[in-house]
Design a protein around this motif. Sequence first.
Motif, PDB file in Angstrom:
ATOM      1  N   ARG A  22       1.054  -1.377  -0.527  1.00 39.97           N
ATOM      2  CA  ARG A  22       0.242  -0.327   0.046  1.00 39.97           C
ATOM      3  C   ARG A  22       0.809   1.075  -0.551  1.00 39.97           C
ATOM      4  NH1 ARG A  22      -1.878   3.890   2.669  1.00 39.97           N
ATOM      5  NH2 ARG A  22      -0.428   3.786   3.902  1.00 39.97           N
ATOM      6  N   CYS A  23       2.473   1.513   0.873  1.00 38.98           N
ATOM      7  CA  CYS A  23       2.666   2.692   0.997  1.00 38.98           C
ATOM      8  C   CYS A  23       3.600   2.471  -0.385  1.00 38.98           C
ATOM      9  CB  CYS A  23       4.016   2.146   1.799  1.00 38.98           C
ATOM     10  SG  CYS A  23       3.127   2.273   3.783  1.00 38.98           S
ATOM     11  N   LEU A  24       4.520   1.591  -1.084  1.00 37.90           N
ATOM     12  CA  LEU A  24       4.776   2.032  -2.292  1.00 37.90           C
ATOM     13  C   LEU A  24       3.907   2.349  -3.656  1.00 37.90           C
ATOM     14  CD1 LEU A  24       6.456  -1.874  -2.328  1.00 37.90           C
ATOM     15  CD2 LEU A  24       7.546   0.744  -2.775  1.00 37.90           C
ATOM     16  N   ALA A  25       2.372   1.735  -3.352  1.00 36.97           N
ATOM     17  CA  ALA A  25       1.269   2.189  -4.345  1.00 36.97           C
ATOM     18  C   ALA A  25       1.177   2.951  -4.086  1.00 36.97           C
ATOM     19  CB  ALA A  25       0.287   1.490  -4.276  1.00 36.97           C
ATOM     20  N   ALA A  26       1.501   4.353  -3.188  1.00 36.64           N
ATOM     21  CA  ALA A  26       0.524   5.654  -2.873  1.00 36.64           C
ATOM     22  C   ALA A  26       2.158   6.389  -3.142  1.00 36.64           C
ATOM     23  CB  ALA A  26       0.432   5.654  -1.013  1.00 36.64           C
ATOM     24  N   ALA A  27       3.282   6.320  -3.080  1.00 35.77           N
ATOM     25  CA  ALA A  27       4.117   7.219  -2.839  1.00 35.77           C
ATOM     26  C   ALA A  27       4.712   7.340  -4.826  1.00 35.77           C
ATOM     27  CB  ALA A  27       5.325   6.251  -2.117  1.00 35.77           C
ATOM     28  N   TYR A  28       4.969   5.939  -5.194  1.00 35.89           N
ATOM     29  CA  TYR A  28       5.136   5.497  -6.845  1.00 35.89           C
ATOM     30  C   TYR A  28       4.698   4.874  -7.374  1.00 35.89           C
ATOM     31  CZ  TYR A  28       9.374   6.282  -4.032  1.00 35.89           C
ATOM     32  OH  TYR A  28      10.456   6.920  -3.577  1.00 35.89           O
ATOM     33  N   ASP A  29       3.166   4.525  -7.790  1.00 36.22           N
ATOM     34  CA  ASP A  29       2.119   4.447  -8.613  1.00 36.22           C
ATOM     35  C   ASP A  29       2.244   5.681  -9.313  1.00 36.22           C
ATOM     36  OD1 ASP A  29       2.355   2.029  -7.923  1.00 36.22           O
ATOM     37  OD2 ASP A  29      -0.227   2.000  -7.450  1.00 36.22           O
ATOM     38  N   PRO A  30       1.632   6.663  -9.140  1.00 35.53           N
ATOM     39  CA  PRO A  30       1.933   7.891 -10.201  1.00 35.53           C
ATOM     40  C   PRO A  30       2.873   8.436 -10.826  1.00 35.53           C
ATOM     41  CG  PRO A  30       1.100   8.852  -8.217  1.00 35.53           C
ATOM     42  CD  PRO A  30       1.723   7.148  -7.581  1.00 35.53           C
ATOM     43  N   PHE A  31       4.299   7.967 -10.748  1.00 36.74           N
ATOM     44  CA  PHE A  31       5.456   8.471 -11.314  1.00 36.74           C
ATOM     45  C   PHE A  31       5.034   6.353 -12.504  1.00 36.74           C
ATOM     46  CE2 PHE A  31      10.035   7.651 -11.627  1.00 36.74           C
ATOM     47  CZ  PHE A  31       9.912   8.256 -12.360  1.00 36.74           C
ATOM     48  N   THR A  32       5.075   5.508 -12.071  1.00 33.51           N
ATOM     49  CA  THR A  32       4.924   4.353 -12.762  1.00 33.51           C
ATOM     50  C   THR A  32       4.590   4.595 -13.842  1.00 33.51           C
ATOM     51  OG1 THR A  32       5.869   3.397 -11.152  1.00 33.51           O
ATOM     52  CG2 THR A  32       4.141   1.923 -12.959  1.00 33.51           C
ATOM     53  N   THR A  33       3.115   4.635 -13.646  1.00 37.64           N
ATOM     54  CA  THR A  33       0.995   4.445 -14.690  1.00 37.64           C
ATOM     55  C   THR A  33       2.123   5.652 -15.390  1.00 37.64           C
ATOM     56  OG1 THR A  33       0.307   6.164 -12.986  1.00 37.64           O
ATOM     57  CG2 THR A  33       0.626   3.613 -13.074  1.00 37.64           C
ATOM     58  N   GLU A 204      13.526  10.649 -10.284  1.00 40.21           N
ATOM     59  CA  GLU A 204      12.040  11.372 -10.121  1.00 40.21           C
ATOM     60  C   GLU A 204      12.922  11.364  -8.330  1.00 40.21           C
ATOM     61  OE1 GLU A 204       7.704  11.104  -9.155  1.00 40.21           O
ATOM     62  OE2 GLU A 204       8.617   9.949  -8.179  1.00 40.21           O
ATOM     63  N   VAL A 205      12.454  12.609  -7.402  1.00 43.67           N
ATOM     64  CA  VAL A 205      13.371  13.059  -6.426  1.00 43.67           C
ATOM     65  C   VAL A 205      11.681  13.649  -5.881  1.00 43.67           C
ATOM     66  CG1 VAL A 205      14.204  15.176  -7.052  1.00 43.67           C
ATOM     67  CG2 VAL A 205      14.835  13.526  -4.529  1.00 43.67           C
ATOM     68  N   GLN A 206      11.588  12.746  -4.558  1.00 41.62           N
ATOM     69  CA  GLN A 206      10.167  13.725  -4.087  1.00 41.62           C
ATOM     70  C   GLN A 206      10.537  13.930  -2.724  1.00 41.62           C
ATOM     71  OE1 GLN A 206       7.942  10.172  -3.057  1.00 41.62           O
ATOM     72  NE2 GLN A 206       7.220   9.600  -5.133  1.00 41.62           N
ATOM     73  N   ARG A 207      10.253  15.479  -2.444  1.00 36.31           N
ATOM     74  CA  ARG A 207      10.429  15.913  -1.314  1.00 36.31           C
ATOM     75  C   ARG A 207       9.588  15.457   0.058  1.00 36.31           C
ATOM     76  NH1 ARG A 207       8.339  21.816  -0.364  1.00 36.31           N
ATOM     77  NH2 ARG A 207       6.021  20.710  -0.738  1.00 36.31           N
ATOM     78  N   TRP A 208      10.172  14.489   0.925  1.00 42.03           N
ATOM     79  CA  TRP A 208       9.428  14.317   2.369  1.00 42.03           C
ATOM     80  C   TRP A 208       9.086  15.349   2.974  1.00 42.03           C
ATOM     81  CZ3 TRP A 208      12.663   9.274   2.441  1.00 42.03           C
ATOM     82  CH2 TRP A 208      12.548   7.833   1.018  1.00 42.03           C
ATOM     83  N   ARG A 209       8.058  15.149   3.413  1.00 45.36           N
ATOM     84  CA  ARG A 209       7.952  15.744   4.981  1.00 45.36           C
ATOM     85  C   ARG A 209       7.030  14.400   5.578  1.00 45.36           C
ATOM     86  NH1 ARG A 209       8.589  21.935   4.990  1.00 45.36           N
ATOM     87  NH2 ARG A 209       8.339  21.065   6.932  1.00 45.36           N
ATOM     88  N   ALA A 210       6.651  14.592   7.072  1.00 46.73           N
ATOM     89  CA  ALA A 210       5.906  13.754   7.945  1.00 46.73           C
ATOM     90  C   ALA A 210       4.775  13.210   7.215  1.00 46.73           C
ATOM     91  CB  ALA A 210       5.560  14.726   8.845  1.00 46.73           C
ATOM     92  N   ASP A 211       4.482  13.469   6.074  1.00 49.39           N
ATOM     93  CA  ASP A 211       2.103  13.580   5.555  1.00 49.39           C
ATOM     94  C   ASP A 211       3.077  12.479   4.167  1.00 49.39           C
ATOM     95  OD1 ASP A 211       3.239  15.748   4.634  1.00 49.39           O
ATOM     96  OD2 ASP A 211       1.321  16.612   5.350  1.00 49.39           O
ATOM     97  N   SER A 212       4.342  12.593   4.043  1.00 52.16           N
ATOM     98  CA  SER A 212       4.509  12.183   2.371  1.00 52.16           C
ATOM     99  C   SER A 212       4.004  10.802   2.472  1.00 52.16           C
ATOM    100  CB  SER A 212       5.812  13.062   1.631  1.00 52.16           C
ATOM    101  OG  SER A 212       5.791  14.381   2.536  1.00 52.16           O
ATOM    102  N   PRO A 213       3.457  10.111   1.478  1.00 52.42           N
ATOM    103  CA  PRO A 213       3.608   9.158   1.367  1.00 52.42           C
ATOM    104  C   PRO A 213       5.523   7.688   1.758  1.00 52.42           C
ATOM    105  CG  PRO A 213       2.417   9.970  -0.738  1.00 52.42           C
ATOM    106  CD  PRO A 213       3.249  10.522   0.483  1.00 52.42           C
ATOM    107  N   LEU A 217       6.338   5.062   3.908  1.00 53.36           N
ATOM    108  CA  LEU A 217       7.255   3.764   3.359  1.00 53.36           C
ATOM    109  C   LEU A 217       8.451   3.762   3.998  1.00 53.36           C
ATOM    110  CD1 LEU A 217       7.230   1.292   1.548  1.00 53.36           C
ATOM    111  CD2 LEU A 217       8.271   3.142  -0.324  1.00 53.36           C
ATOM    112  N   GLN A 218       8.778   4.813   4.918  1.00 52.75           N
ATOM    113  CA  GLN A 218       9.851   4.265   5.397  1.00 52.75           C
ATOM    114  C   GLN A 218      10.224   4.112   6.549  1.00 52.75           C
ATOM    115  OE1 GLN A 218      12.990   4.873   4.202  1.00 52.75           O
ATOM    116  NE2 GLN A 218      11.299   5.136   2.171  1.00 52.75           N
ATOM    117  N   ILE A 219       8.695   5.189   7.073  1.00 53.53           N
ATOM    118  CA  ILE A 219       8.788   4.397   9.042  1.00 53.53           C
ATOM    119  C   ILE A 219       7.931   2.991   8.776  1.00 53.53           C
ATOM    120  CG2 ILE A 219       6.702   4.713  10.565  1.00 53.53           C
ATOM    121  CD1 ILE A 219       7.065   7.820   9.521  1.00 53.53           C
ATOM    122  N   HIS A 220       7.467   2.572   7.676  1.00 53.71           N
ATOM    123  CA  HIS A 220       6.976   1.495   7.909  1.00 53.71           C
ATOM    124  C   HIS A 220       7.793  -0.032   7.466  1.00 53.71           C
ATOM    125  CE1 HIS A 220       4.811  -2.394   6.777  1.00 53.71           C
ATOM    126  NE2 HIS A 220       5.298  -2.782   6.068  1.00 53.71           N
TER     127      HIS A 220
END
Length: 268
Positions: A22-33, A204-213, A217-220
Amino acid sequence: MTTTPHGYVFDNENEHAAEQHRCLAAAYDPFTTRRLARLGVGPGARVLEVGAGGGSVARWLAGRVAPTGSVLATDVTPRHLAPAPGLRVLTHDITADPLPENAFDVVHARLVLLHLPGRLDVLRRLVAALRPGGWLQLDEFDETTYGPLIPVGESGEGARAAYGAYLRAKTALLESAGAALTWGRDAATALHATGLTDIDAEPEVQRWRADSPGTALQIHNTRHLCDRFLAAGLTDEGLKAARAAMSHPDFLAASCLMYSVQGRKPGV
């Protein structure tokens, strides 16, 4: 995929696997698709999704190729995959089990070859599975490119140290399991070496905040891989400190690079 036979650390049999997907999909599906859409995947296409995990990309692809196309989704342990109209699920080890040759218009794998010591052999098998004119897309991390936590507000240097210790431990775990930490940036050269043409690589590089997908994923990961972290010398206190750093409202860091690499098989 599972921890056997290849040492892949994110075990599909683990109680945390569904949340990992679920975390992987939330974080990276937009880029992949978005990248797959660039290839013009549409009705009638025949698609192979390798190491399909939770199936989010496979389901997206099935919707794109309907009603006349088909998607074959494979995984060593496909317990989180369910067949659907236009979507077939196959238990399959990409390192050993056969694939049909010249059969697919698009072949896609995300974060699979990174973890396989025999990745170049697997790559050649994926290319062989493409029909002439078909496209291969690999989405892979460069695990060496994480940006450090930027200490702002109350989080400070202690949080930066805890987050850095977590990242170092995770990359060490992946490397010890046979992962190629720079595979993301090496994949384009590898595709070219197989004879694919029209190579395109988008990072792609993402800016990660506490509420970022990506942060979720990292917390998980601190929970999913807890036993491995402890065996490698990271303590419970260290893992808690890393989670606290990533959960703090001041958390701000850059992800590692995700490379989406595409190449076309020569021919009609």
